[in-house]
Design an enzyme around this catalytic site. Structure first.
Site, short mmCIF file in Angstrom:
data_model
loop_
_atom_site.label_atom_id
_atom_site.label_comp_id
_atom_site.label_asym_id
_atom_site.label_seq_id
_atom_site.Cartn_x
_atom_site.Cartn_y
_atom_site.Cartn_z
N ASN A 198 44.16 -11.87 19.35
CA ASN A 198 42.96 -12.70 19.18
C ASN A 198 43.21 -13.90 18.25
O ASN A 198 42.29 -14.55 17.81
CB ASN A 198 41.78 -11.86 18.66
N HIS A 224 44.68 -13.76 15.25
CA HIS A 224 44.65 -13.52 13.80
C HIS A 224 46.05 -13.63 13.21
O HIS A 224 47.06 -13.44 13.89
CB HIS A 224 43.96 -12.19 13.44
N GLU A 279 40.75 -12.25 10.56
CA GLU A 279 40.15 -12.20 11.88
C GLU A 279 39.40 -13.51 12.17
O GLU A 279 39.10 -14.28 11.24
CB GLU A 279 39.18 -11.01 11.95
N ASP A 327 49.59 -7.79 4.09
CA ASP A 327 48.37 -7.00 4.20
C ASP A 327 48.65 -5.50 4.12
O ASP A 327 49.81 -5.06 4.19
CB ASP A 327 47.64 -7.35 5.50
C1 GLP Z 1 48.62 -6.58 12.80
C2 GLP Z 1 49.13 -7.17 11.48
C3 GLP Z 1 49.58 -8.59 11.64
C4 GLP Z 1 50.49 -8.69 12.85
C5 GLP Z 1 49.70 -8.39 14.11
C6 GLP Z 1 50.55 -8.42 15.36
O1 GLP Z 1 47.25 -6.57 12.91
N1 GLP Z 1 48.17 -7.09 10.41
O2 GLP Z 1 50.24 -9.02 10.46
O3 GLP Z 1 51.03 -9.98 12.93
O4 GLP Z 1 49.09 -7.13 14.00
O5 GLP Z 1 51.25 -7.22 15.49
P1 GLP Z 1 52.45 -6.97 16.48
O6 GLP Z 1 53.59 -7.72 15.91
O7 GLP Z 1 52.68 -5.49 16.43
O8 GLP Z 1 52.02 -7.47 17.79
#
Ligand code: GLP
Length: 240
Positions: A135, A137, A142, A67
């Site tokens: 959440n 995702h 989402e 993404d």
């Molecule tokens: C973001 C990214 C995801 C990631 C998630 C968790 O929103 N788009 O790909 O897995 O957050 O992030 P973190 O690893 O910093 O907790």
């Protein structure tokens, strides 16, 4: 789903690296699906260290990222293209032309999504690394995203904007929209490696492993994947 519970973040990263190294060693021209966020940083550090020490080569490897925020310049240190270059690619011998991510500045977002879907069809991920949002995702899919969605532009939820604001100077600076692979593109990977660390992920991890398979918890779709491994630390596994 195979579940591996580790003592802490370091052990989670070491286990993830072991699985990643196996993929690259078995197939030096593997397609790696990569993720951003804090969670895979320990894995990326180990990949860089191993390349430096042992010469594991990424010359033939191709990558596709999940993404990208919409609207940020590629020079912005908040963009995911910047994150990947700084935290991984510049430490490896990978060819920049073999690394792929959505163009967050595309003039025509729909055409950009179509381009990325076509690209993903032409190079199926041998392994897809994922983190998980608090959440539930995955990538920026989402709650409520249809499981058959492909690459699309999303409006980020307030909880994601809040979670990700820790990496920005001010919450107002967090982009409100992003490009993301859809669940369908993720499920198409030959193998999935999902990582989770910390107590704030425990509820999402419970839903991922034991919850109902529902679009309200996007990660739950992974229960239907034939080769999915979750590596998480004890804190993230505390509700299992
Ligand atoms: C973001 C990214 C995801 C990631 C998630 C968790 O929103 N788009 O790909 O897995 O957050 O992030 P973190 O690893 O910093 O907790």
């Amino acid at each position: 789903m195979k579940v591996i519970i580790t003592k802490d973040y370091e052990e989670m990263s070491a286990k993830a690296f072991e699985l990643m190294k196996q993929v690259v060693t078995e197939n030096p021209s593997a397609v790696l699906g990569l993720a951003t966020g804090s969670t895979p940083l320990g894995l990326y550090e180990r990949m860089a260290e191993d390349h430096k020490k042992n010469g594991t080569s990424y010359k033939q490897v191709k990558t596709v990222n999940l993404d990208e925020y919409e609207g940020l310049d590629i020079s912005s240190d908040q963009s995911y293209v910047y994150f990947m270059r700084e935290n991984l690619f510049r430490h490896l011998d990978i060819r920049p032309a073999n690394t792929n991510i959505e163009n967050g500045k595309a003039q025509d977002p729909e055409a950009e999504c179509a381009r990325y879907n076509a690209l993903l069809e032409s190079m199926r991920q041998d392994i897809q690394v994922l983190g998980i949002g608090s959440n539930g995702h995955i990538a920026f899919n989402e709650p409520g995203t249809p499981f058959d969605a492909e690459t699309h532009v999303v409006d980020l939820t307030e909880s994601t904007i809040r979670d990700n604001s820790r990496l920005f100077a001010r919450i107002e600076d967090v982009p409100r929209r992003a490009f993301t692979m859809g669940p369908k593109n993720i499920m198409n990977a030959r193998r999935i490696l999902i990582l989770a660390s910390g107590a704030n992920k425990a509820k999402a991890v419970l839903g991922l492993v034991k919850g109902e398979v529902t679009e309200q918890l996007p990660a739950s779709v992974l229960q239907r994947h034939p080769d999915c491994t979750l590596v998480c630390d004890e804190a993230a596994a505390s509700l299992l």
